[in-house]
Design a protein around this motif. Structure first.
Motif, PDB file in Angstrom:
ATOM      1  N   UNK A 130      46.362  37.452  42.130  1.00 38.17           N
ATOM      2  CA  UNK A 130      46.279  37.666  43.580  1.00 38.17           C
ATOM      3  C   UNK A 130      47.373  36.940  44.356  1.00 38.17           C
ATOM      4  N   UNK A 131      48.056  35.984  43.729  1.00 39.25           N
ATOM      5  CA  UNK A 131      49.096  35.249  44.472  1.00 39.25           C
ATOM      6  C   UNK A 131      50.192  34.801  43.515  1.00 39.25           C
ATOM      7  N   UNK A 132      51.418  34.755  44.019  1.00 34.12           N
ATOM      8  CA  UNK A 132      52.584  34.323  43.238  1.00 34.12           C
ATOM      9  C   UNK A 132      53.345  33.324  44.094  1.00 34.12           C
ATOM     10  N   UNK A 133      53.604  32.137  43.544  1.00 32.32           N
ATOM     11  CA  UNK A 133      54.352  31.115  44.294  1.00 32.32           C
ATOM     12  C   UNK A 133      55.507  30.639  43.428  1.00 32.32           C
ATOM     13  N   UNK A 134      56.723  30.637  43.987  1.00 30.83           N
ATOM     14  CA  UNK A 134      57.869  30.080  43.249  1.00 30.83           C
ATOM     15  C   UNK A 134      57.699  28.568  43.131  1.00 30.83           C
ATOM     16  N   UNK A 135      58.080  28.008  41.991  1.00 30.36           N
ATOM     17  CA  UNK A 135      58.092  26.548  41.832  1.00 30.36           C
ATOM     18  C   UNK A 135      59.484  26.146  41.343  1.00 30.36           C
ATOM     19  N   UNK A 136      59.726  24.830  41.241  1.00 29.85           N
ATOM     20  CA  UNK A 136      61.070  24.361  40.839  1.00 29.85           C
ATOM     21  C   UNK A 136      61.463  24.894  39.470  1.00 29.85           C
ATOM     22  N   UNK A 137      60.495  24.956  38.570  1.00 32.05           N
ATOM     23  CA  UNK A 137      60.859  25.379  37.206  1.00 32.05           C
ATOM     24  C   UNK A 137      60.119  26.631  36.745  1.00 32.05           C
ATOM     25  N   UNK A 138      59.770  27.511  37.678  1.00 32.29           N
ATOM     26  CA  UNK A 138      59.116  28.755  37.294  1.00 32.29           C
ATOM     27  C   UNK A 138      58.307  29.334  38.440  1.00 32.29           C
ATOM     28  N   UNK A 139      57.058  29.592  38.160  1.00 35.03           N
ATOM     29  CA  UNK A 139      56.184  30.185  39.186  1.00 35.03           C
ATOM     30  C   UNK A 139      54.746  29.798  38.893  1.00 35.03           C
ATOM     31  N   UNK A 140      53.919  29.882  39.939  1.00 37.62           N
ATOM     32  CA  UNK A 140      52.492  29.637  39.740  1.00 37.62           C
ATOM     33  C   UNK A 140      51.736  30.875  40.212  1.00 37.62           C
ATOM     34  N   UNK A 141      50.805  31.323  39.368  1.00 35.32           N
ATOM     35  CA  UNK A 141      50.019  32.507  39.706  1.00 35.32           C
ATOM     36  C   UNK A 141      48.580  32.119  39.960  1.00 35.32           C
ATOM     37  N   UNK A 142      47.994  32.753  40.945  1.00 35.44           N
ATOM     38  CA  UNK A 142      46.586  32.542  41.261  1.00 35.44           C
ATOM     39  C   UNK A 142      45.811  33.726  40.694  1.00 35.44           C
ATOM     40  N   UNK A 143      44.732  33.415  39.985  1.00 31.22           N
ATOM     41  CA  UNK A 143      43.982  34.484  39.308  1.00 31.22           C
ATOM     42  C   UNK A 143      42.515  34.420  39.698  1.00 31.22           C
ATOM     43  N   UNK A 144      41.986  35.599  40.074  1.00 33.86           N
ATOM     44  CA  UNK A 144      40.569  35.659  40.430  1.00 33.86           C
ATOM     45  C   UNK A 144      39.847  36.491  39.380  1.00 33.86           C
ATOM     46  N   UNK A 145      38.846  35.878  38.763  1.00 32.49           N
ATOM     47  CA  UNK A 145      38.067  36.625  37.776  1.00 32.49           C
ATOM     48  C   UNK A 145      37.013  37.449  38.506  1.00 32.49           C
ATOM     49  N   UNK A 153      47.786  29.520  36.918  1.00 32.88           N
ATOM     50  CA  UNK A 153      48.611  29.332  35.719  1.00 32.88           C
ATOM     51  C   UNK A 153      50.033  29.083  36.190  1.00 32.88           C
ATOM     52  N   UNK A 154      50.627  27.992  35.669  1.00 28.31           N
ATOM     53  CA  UNK A 154      52.048  27.732  35.927  1.00 28.31           C
ATOM     54  C   UNK A 154      52.816  28.257  34.722  1.00 28.31           C
ATOM     55  N   UNK A 155      53.897  28.994  34.997  1.00 28.04           N
ATOM     56  CA  UNK A 155      54.663  29.590  33.895  1.00 28.04           C
ATOM     57  C   UNK A 155      56.155  29.417  34.159  1.00 28.04           C
ATOM     58  N   UNK A 156      56.910  29.388  33.049  1.00 32.11           N
ATOM     59  CA  UNK A 156      58.364  29.328  33.228  1.00 32.11           C
ATOM     60  C   UNK A 156      58.885  30.674  33.733  1.00 32.11           C
ATOM     61  N   UNK A 157      58.181  31.751  33.384  1.00 31.34           N
ATOM     62  CA  UNK A 157      58.660  33.087  33.758  1.00 31.34           C
ATOM     63  C   UNK A 157      57.461  34.027  33.877  1.00 31.34           C
ATOM     64  N   UNK A 158      57.560  34.976  34.806  1.00 32.26           N
ATOM     65  CA  UNK A 158      56.485  35.962  35.003  1.00 32.26           C
ATOM     66  C   UNK A 158      57.053  37.365  34.810  1.00 32.26           C
ATOM     67  N   UNK A 159      56.368  38.155  34.008  1.00 28.32           N
ATOM     68  CA  UNK A 159      56.717  39.574  33.861  1.00 28.32           C
ATOM     69  C   UNK A 159      55.607  40.379  34.529  1.00 28.32           C
ATOM     70  N   UNK A 160      55.978  41.175  35.510  1.00 30.53           N
ATOM     71  CA  UNK A 160      54.983  42.007  36.183  1.00 30.53           C
ATOM     72  C   UNK A 160      54.926  43.358  35.493  1.00 30.53           C
ATOM     73  N   UNK A 161      53.822  43.614  34.793  1.00 31.67           N
ATOM     74  CA  UNK A 161      53.613  44.878  34.080  1.00 31.67           C
ATOM     75  C   UNK A 161      52.350  45.531  34.630  1.00 31.67           C
ATOM     76  N   UNK A 162      52.146  45.409  35.955  1.00 37.50           N
ATOM     77  CA  UNK A 162      50.860  45.825  36.545  1.00 37.50           C
ATOM     78  C   UNK A 162      50.817  47.303  36.934  1.00 37.50           C
TER      79      UNK A 162
END
Ligand code: FAD
Length: 411
Positions: A130-145, A153-162
């Motif tokens: 539901x949300x994507x935020x850039x960070x210094x070393x990647x991105x942080x995603x907000x996930x709603x179950x 989840x903080x990740x070095x890289x995000x692939x959007x395959x939605x």
């Protein structure tokens, strides 16, 4: 709220997401795939192209797909009134696979997601990004179950395959209108009960409406006696054919000629579904620590069954680029991902445009039965080899298709 860290988060477990996940997990990276739905789930997009086989192979998923016992496919048949043309992918000019499958996507997508998980990717279902935020070393995603819990989840890289979820296109305002007009598709599955011995189950049948050439139909035989059927055309023309998707689909199929005849004993096994204005685009395919795959980036048109092949190609190109980046190499996402992907996408774009302006239909129906060199090159693109730099019908399709049409011959 809980927070995890990982190398790559992939949004969506459709074909592009699972293939990218399998490719990267097999190379030892920590991969999280976050999928909103629960599998198996229905999806449209069932006829593959032979080029997709080597992409599945590179992701280590081909054997899983072969074991799925899907319907074999070796070409495409076209029909317009009494005109017919059957193209055999064995006649293509490119080397590589000449055959592929027509797949029930609920099973196909599940097999790919399980294959990615078997290689070490963590795949979760019922989870929506539901949300994507850039960070210094990647991105942080907000996930709603779906049960209401939330996590990051903080990740070095995000692939959007939605896919049509178009998560990053929406969240980062990347959307760009497609050049294609809004078309509508109406479709369902039938137990086809086809008894006509001249009908070739190994080919997708694309029929053009005998009078209205902007309307076309697909008949995609699947395994176990089922077929996927659909009709595509300008929204207003489909809606003029009936008051609801069911009556539009079967009202138009009744006008299709040969397709209607072979389906004389068919029984519907799924309610009619519909998609309107599905063509979409974005103004860029990558940005800081993210890239867009498959339909999350662009979708052209279903007519040449290119969607899954393009989705897999994008997944492999992104997987290769990320592998190099994680190893410390400098990756130029324009030169290493977007530009090479667009070579084939733009080739398909030219074929779609010339299908709807009628010129490619004329070329297809005018083609002699014997395989000429030009025919081999066109078949090659239709088999998915749209990235073949040695094929002028892939690298400069508009000019070459126009020449063929002008000459009125293909030899
Ligand atoms: P998808 O297969 O759409 O997968 C995306 C996944 O992301 C889904 O599982 C979805 O649940 C998930 N998701 C969405 N939003 C979120 C979110 N916020 N958080 C987490 N997960 C999310 N292609 C062919 O190759 N052959 C065909 O015969 C063909 N026929 C077609 C007919 C029609 C009418 C249409 C419209 C398309 C057709 N296509 C065909 C195209 C094909 O369906 C797509 O190109 C293909 O499915 C793209 O794969 P993908 O992995 O990019 O996306």
């Amino acid at each position: 709220m809980s927070e995890q860290t990982t190398d790559v988060v992939i949004i969506g477990a459709g074909p592009s997401g699972s293939v990218a996940a399998a490719y990267l997990a097999a190379r030892g990276y920590a991969v999280e795939v976050v999928e909103r739905a629960h599998f198996p789930r229905f999806s449209i997009g069932e006829s593959l192209l032979p080029q997709s086989m080597s992409l599945l192979e590179e992701a280590g998923l081909l054997q899983h797909v072969i074991e799925g016992k899907f319907q074999f496919k070796d070409g495409a048949a076209f029909r317009r009134g009494d005109q017919e043309q059957s193209l055999d992918f064995n006649d293509k000019s490119a080397s590589g696979w000449s055959t592929t499958f027509q797949v029930k996507r609920d099973l196909f997508d599940q097999i790919l997601a399980e294959g990615a998980a078997a290689k070490g990717a963590r795949v979760t279902f019922g989870d929506e990004v539901t949300r994507f935020v850039h960070t210094d070393n990647g991105a942080r995603l907000h996930i709603r179950n779906e049960n209401g819990t939330e996590r990051e989840i903080a990740a070095k890289f995000v692939l959007d395959a939605s896919g049509f979820g178009r998560v990053l296109a929406r969240l980062l305002s990347l959307d760009k209108p497609s050049d294609f007009p809004a078309r509508k598709a109406v479709f369902c599955h039938v137990r086809d009960n086809i008894s006509d011995p001249t009908f070739d189950r190994n080919k997708i049948l694309i029929s053009v409406h005998p009078q209205k050439h902007a309307i076309w139909y697909w008949l995609i035989p699947l395994a176990d006696g089922l077929s996927s059927i659909g009709v595509v055309g300008p929204q207003a023309e489909l809606e003029a054919a009936g008051s609801n998707p069911q009556s539009q689909l079967f009202g138009l199929v009744a006008q299709s000629g040969r397709m209607h005849d072979v389906l004389g004993n068919a029984e519907q096994v799924r309610p009619a579904g519909t998609l309107v204005g599905y063509a979409c685009n974005v103004d860029r395919l990558y940005g800081p620590n993210y890239a867009l795959l498959g339909n999350a980036a662009e979708f052209l048109d279903p007519v040449f069954s290119s969607g899954v092949t393009i989705a897999l190609k994008s997944a492999i190109l992104a997987g290769r680029a990320l592998d190099r980046q994680f190893k410390g190499e400098i990756v130029d996402w324009e030169a290493d991902f977007e530009a090479p992907l667009k070579l084939g996408v733009n080739a398909f774009r030219a074929y779609v445009e010339s299908w709807y302006d009628g010129s490619l239909q004329d070329i297809i129906f005018a083609q002699p039965r014997r395989a000429t060199e030009v025919k081999r090159k066109i078949i090659s693109v239709l088999a998915g080899y749209a990235w073949d730099a040695s094929n002028p019908f892939a690298t400069d399709p508009r000019r070459h298709l126009a020449q063929v049409r002008q000459l009125g011959r293909v030899a």
